[in-house]
Structure formats: structure tokens, C-alpha cells
Design a protein around this motif. Structure first.
Motif, PDB file in Angstrom:
ATOM      1  N   THR A  19       1.044  -1.325   0.054  1.00 30.50           N
ATOM      2  CA  THR A  19       0.021   0.043   0.024  1.00 30.50           C
ATOM      3  C   THR A  19       0.778   1.431   0.009  1.00 30.50           C
ATOM      4  N   TYR A  20       2.000   1.408   0.944  1.00 31.56           N
ATOM      5  CA  TYR A  20       2.915   2.160   0.764  1.00 31.56           C
ATOM      6  C   TYR A  20       3.506   2.663  -0.405  1.00 31.56           C
ATOM      7  N   PHE A  21       4.115   1.568  -0.947  1.00 30.87           N
ATOM      8  CA  PHE A  21       4.834   1.610  -2.125  1.00 30.87           C
ATOM      9  C   PHE A  21       3.900   2.266  -3.493  1.00 30.87           C
ATOM     10  N   ALA A  88      13.270   7.887 -15.671  1.00 26.99           N
ATOM     11  CA  ALA A  88      12.470   8.833 -14.704  1.00 26.99           C
ATOM     12  C   ALA A  88      13.313   9.864 -14.321  1.00 26.99           C
ATOM     13  N   LEU A  89      14.393   9.399 -13.700  1.00 32.60           N
ATOM     14  CA  LEU A  89      15.169  10.528 -13.001  1.00 32.60           C
ATOM     15  C   LEU A  89      15.958  11.339 -13.761  1.00 32.60           C
ATOM     16  N   VAL A  90      16.246  10.909 -14.979  1.00 33.13           N
ATOM     17  CA  VAL A  90      16.904  11.900 -15.810  1.00 33.13           C
ATOM     18  C   VAL A  90      15.862  12.864 -16.481  1.00 33.13           C
ATOM     19  N   LEU A  91      14.731  12.277 -16.600  1.00 31.61           N
ATOM     20  CA  LEU A  91      13.699  13.264 -17.482  1.00 31.61           C
ATOM     21  C   LEU A  91      13.055  14.084 -16.545  1.00 31.61           C
ATOM     22  N   THR A  92      12.835  13.713 -15.036  1.00 30.26           N
ATOM     23  CA  THR A  92      12.213  15.060 -14.316  1.00 30.26           C
ATOM     24  C   THR A  92      12.927  14.792 -13.082  1.00 30.26           C
ATOM     25  N   PRO A  93      13.127  15.907 -12.403  1.00 23.67           N
ATOM     26  CA  PRO A  93      13.635  15.866 -11.148  1.00 23.67           C
ATOM     27  C   PRO A  93      12.715  15.583 -10.179  1.00 23.67           C
ATOM     28  N   THR A  94      11.591  15.536 -10.394  1.00 21.89           N
ATOM     29  CA  THR A  94      10.558  15.302  -9.386  1.00 21.89           C
ATOM     30  C   THR A  94      10.743  13.857  -9.008  1.00 21.89           C
ATOM     31  N   ALA A  95      11.219  12.810 -10.120  1.00 21.09           N
ATOM     32  CA  ALA A  95      10.973  11.564  -9.749  1.00 21.09           C
ATOM     33  C   ALA A  95      12.042  11.057  -8.531  1.00 21.09           C
ATOM     34  N   THR A  96      12.969  12.077  -8.323  1.00 22.17           N
ATOM     35  CA  THR A  96      13.790  11.793  -7.155  1.00 22.17           C
ATOM     36  C   THR A  96      13.050  11.283  -6.011  1.00 22.17           C
ATOM     37  N   PHE A  97      11.762  11.671  -5.773  1.00 20.94           N
ATOM     38  CA  PHE A  97      11.250  11.488  -4.571  1.00 20.94           C
ATOM     39  C   PHE A  97      10.902  10.071  -4.273  1.00 20.94           C
ATOM     40  N   ALA A  98      10.697   9.505  -5.604  1.00 21.51           N
ATOM     41  CA  ALA A  98      10.374   8.138  -5.460  1.00 21.51           C
ATOM     42  C   ALA A  98      11.589   7.201  -5.016  1.00 21.51           C
ATOM     43  N   MET A  99      12.694   7.579  -4.796  1.00 20.80           N
ATOM     44  CA  MET A  99      13.769   6.987  -4.298  1.00 20.80           C
ATOM     45  C   MET A  99      13.389   6.624  -2.575  1.00 20.80           C
ATOM     46  N   PHE A 100      12.489   7.424  -2.005  1.00 21.97           N
ATOM     47  CA  PHE A 100      12.222   7.146  -0.734  1.00 21.97           C
ATOM     48  C   PHE A 100      11.427   5.743  -0.450  1.00 21.97           C
ATOM     49  N   SER A 101      10.796   5.371  -1.642  1.00 24.75           N
ATOM     50  CA  SER A 101      10.139   4.091  -1.567  1.00 24.75           C
ATOM     51  C   SER A 101      10.828   3.171  -2.576  1.00 24.75           C
ATOM     52  N   VAL A 102      11.479   3.300  -3.350  1.00 22.59           N
ATOM     53  CA  VAL A 102      12.478   2.494  -4.284  1.00 22.59           C
ATOM     54  C   VAL A 102      13.499   1.990  -3.333  1.00 22.59           C
ATOM     55  N   SER A 103      14.168   2.970  -2.617  1.00 23.40           N
ATOM     56  CA  SER A 103      15.477   2.360  -2.010  1.00 23.40           C
ATOM     57  C   SER A 103      15.301   1.609  -0.954  1.00 23.40           C
ATOM     58  N   PRO A 104      14.298   1.514  -0.125  1.00 20.54           N
ATOM     59  CA  PRO A 104      13.917   0.541   0.832  1.00 20.54           C
ATOM     60  C   PRO A 104      13.582  -1.132   0.139  1.00 20.54           C
TER      61      PRO A 104
END
Length: 416
Positions: A19-21, A88-104
Motif C-alpha cells: 500500500t505504501y509503495f 524517469a530520474l533523468v527526465l524529471t527531477p521530481t522522480a527523485t522523491f520516488a527513491m524514498f520508496s524504491v531504495s528500501p
């Protein structure tokens, strides 16, 4: 039950993480569309949506089984995750926030080493692309690369530490499960041992009371059959003994069921009970039997009284069945630190064996050993038999088991 609880817990964890991811990634995709530069935002949202689908198709299955954690079987999933996230990280800087869920997720599936390698690809992939394309100068990238290196080293250290914690937690869970199993097994064995001990106790009680009473009734009935025509008065006395024996055995059976002490000890002293037992034995068997009480009587615990009475019953029953004796002497002796019972007959005797069969002698020895005492049998062919029971006493000053003043029933030294 343990496996069911573990499965239920894993299901709740999987549901909460999923649910969180999916929720956080979907929110970032929407933000990317709103803040992105035209088609870049839409492509970024599509790539993040692909990350969610990739997780649902493959990632969820890799999270639950522990054997997949950090294994090479997670490499295809991690490679697909990098292939979707880096653009996604190259195209839009906003995608960096997805690292909070992808990294774990990367460390949860790939472990410390594969997780760190995947995190390095996600961190350095976009910046290397910008360096190669010329959109980012090397001087401006140097501080960022240094920060990423520090982050990677910290991530590797933290992941290794966390893995050790997880391993210790699983080992602890295995130990707890083993302890629970051992406790259940110990409880089962204790219950079985208790049931076996209770069966042995009941077997001794039945052997020492009902079985002996029935033996007496059978012997008296055989005597009555031969006396009906020759000596009616003696036959009637034997019938009265049969009725008395049957009545006492019925009372003994009720006492055993109610877990009470022997009927003979409920309303009279041990000496009186032994006196009645000896006198009845003489009347039933026609053998001269006498009871002697020696020493200064002391108050005995209930278990000691039961042991002494049952031993006398069993010894007299053996005399009736095997000895062919003419005289029997029962002696109860009190000493400051012990009490002794001996039953002596002048019968044909026998050769005692180290391992006695049946219930008689083993039952007497078991009762005595339970109280710290011992039973000794002295006999030889043609010389009679003596059964001696010795029970230790350990009275303390002021204790009820200390020597008491003899009463009139205990002062006698020879009771017919």
C-alpha cells in the motif's frame, strides 16, 4: 499454530508495504505530470507506473520467501527496476522523491551487496548520463558524486548491520520455537509420567486392599464349604468374617476413589489398626499372631502410617498364601530417628531373588523408597521369613513429628 501466525504476520507486512509503495509512487507520478515539462512529465509518470506494475508482478513474490533475499534470482527484478527508474530520474527531477520508496525495496529484495549495487546504479546513472550528454559539467558534478559515495558507504554499512539484526532475529525466533516445542514435549512427558505414577499408585492400592480382601473371601468361602456339614458354628463365624472383610473392602474402594487415607486409619491409631489387622489375620488363617510395640511412640505423618499399614497387610497376605506358618509376629518399633516394622513367621521360607516378580515386594519397596526408607527380606528354605521395613524420621524441636507422650493404646508391649 506458529506457522499460521507467521504467515498471517507476513501477509499484513506485505499488504502494508504494498500500500505504501504503490500509493507513494502513484502520488509522485501525478506530481511529475503536474510539474513536468510537457511530454517529459507524462513519460516519467508512465515509467513510475511501470515500476509499480513491475513490483506487483515480480517484486512482491521476492519479498516474502527468505531464500530469495539477496540471491541471484533477484537480479532480473533489480535490473528492470534500474531500467525504469534511471530514465524517469533523468527526465524529471521530481522522480527523485520516488527513491524514498524504491531504495528500501532495493535493499529488501537484493540484500546488502546487491542492494548497494542497485542503489549505486540509481544514483550514478542519471548524473553520468548528464555528464556524457554535456548538460552537467564535471566540476559541478564532483560534489554531488562525493555525496553519493558517502551515501553508498553509509547505506552498505547500515544494510550489513540491519542484515545481522534480521539474522539474529530469525535465530531468536527459531530458538523460541524450539523452546516452545521443548516445553510442549516436556509438558506431555510430565503428564504421561504423572499418569503412569498414578496408575502404579492405584495398582499398589488395589493390590494391597481389594485383591487381598478378595483372596481372604475366597479362602473363607472354601473353608465354609467344608465346614457346613461338619462344624456349622465355625462356618457361621467364617461367614461373618467374609461379610466383615467385604464391608471393609467396599469402604477401602470408596476411600481409594475419593483419594482418602485407608479406612483403618480414619478413626483409630496406627497401633490399633495393626492390632486389628493382626488379630483378623489370626482368626482367618488359624495362625497364632501377635503384635508388639517397642520404644516410645511418636506422631507419624500420614504417608508413613499408610506405608507401615500397607506393608504389614502385604507381608501377612504373603504369609497366608505361601508360608504355611504356625506363628507370626508383627513388631512396630520406634526410635528417635526412625520407625521400624517387622513381620516374622516360622513357615517354610524361600530363597529371595534380587528381582522379585509380581506386585507384592516391588510395591513395598516402592512405598518405602518414596519416603527415603528401605525394605529387607530375610529368608531361607525351612527357616521362616522376616520382612523388615525401616523408615527414617527427622523431627525438629517443636515439630508435630517430635516424640509424644505414649497413650494407653501405645503403652502395651504385646497385643494378642
Amino acid at each position: 499454530m506458529t506457522e499460521e501466525r507467521e504467515d498471517d504476520h507476513a501477509w499484513h507486512v506485505d499488504r502494508a508495504w504494498g500500500t505504501y509503495f504503490t500509493g507513494s509512487t502513484a502520488v509522485i507520478a501525478v506530481i511529475a505530470v503536474m510539474t513536468g515539462d510537457g511530454w517529459r512529465g507524462w513519460v516519467t509518470a508512465a515509467l513510475l507506473g511501470g515500476v509499480v506494475v513491475w513490483y506487483l508482478l515480480l517484486g512482491r513474490r521476492l519479498l516474502r520467501p527468505q531464500e530469495f533475499h539477496g540471491s541471484p534470482r533477484t537480479i532480473p527484478f533489480l535490473a528492470g527496476l534500474v531500467a525504469l527508474m534511471v530514465p524517469a530520474l533523468v527526465l524529471t527531477p521530481t522522480a527523485t522523491f520516488a527513491m524514498f520508496s524504491v531504495s528500501p525495496l532495493v535493499f529488501m529484495t537484493g540484500g546488502a551487496w546487491l542492494g548497494t549495487a542497485t542503489a549505486a546504479a540509481l544514483l550514478f546513472g542519471p548524473i553520468l548520463f548528464r555528464l556524457v550528454s554535456g548538460s552537467l559539467p564535471w566540476k559541478a558534478a564532483a560534489p554531488e558524486l562525493l555525496i553519493f559515495l558517502v551515501i553508498l558507504f553509509f547505506s552498505l554499512w547500515f544494510a550489513r548491520w540491519f542484515e545481522r539484526v534480521i539474522v539474529q532475529s530469525h535465530e531468536r525466533a527459531d530458538l523460541i520455537a524450539a523452546l516452545r516445542t521443548s516445553r510442549e514435549e516436556s509438558t506431555r512427558l510430565s503428564e504421561e509420567a504423572g499418569a503412569l505414577a498414578e496408575r502404579e499408585r492405584l495398582a499398589r492400592e488395589l493390590h494391597d486392599t481389594l485383591a487381598q480382601g478378595l483372596t481372604s473371601i475366597i479362602a473363607l468361602s472354601q473353608a465354609v464349604e467344608s465346614e457346613l456339614d461338619t462344624d456349622p458354628d465355625l462356618a457361621r463365624r467364617h461367614l461373618a468374617l467374609m461379610r466383615e472383610t467385604a464391608t471393609e473392602n467396599l469402604a477401602e474402594a470408596r476411600a481409594i476413589v475419593a483419594a482418602r487415607q485407608p479406612v483403618q486409619l480414619e478413626n483409630e491409631t496406627l497401633e490399633a489398626a495393626l492390632s486389628r489387622l493382626t488379630e483378623r489375620f489370626g482368626r482367618e488363617s488359624g495362625v497364632t499372631a501377635r503384635l508388639s510395640v517397642n520404644g516410645d511412640p511418636v506422631f507419624l505423618p500420614g504417608a508413613h502410617q499408610v506405608c507401615l499399614l500397607r506393608t504389614a497387610q502385604e507381608a501377612l497376605a504373603n504369609v497366608r498364601r505361601h508360608a504355611r506358618a504356625g506363628r507370626v509376629g508383627v513388631t512396630l518399633g520406634f526410635a528417635p530417628e526412625s520407625v521400624e516394622l517387622s513381620v516374622t513367621d516360622d513357615g517354610r521360607g524361600f530363597t529371595p531373588l534380587p528381582d522379585s516378580r509380581g506386585h507384592g515386594l516391588p510395591g513395598m519397596r516402592a512405598r518405602a523408597e518414596a519416603l527415603g526408607g528401605r525394605v529387607h527380606v530375610a529368608s531361607a528354605p525351612g527357616t521362616g521369613t522376616t520382612v523388615r521395613l525401616l523408615l527414617p524420621l527427622d523431627p525438629e524441636p517443636g515439630d508435630p513429628a517430635a516424640p509424644a507422650a505414649p497413650d494407653s493404646a501405645c503403652e502395651r508391649r504385646a497385643v494378642p
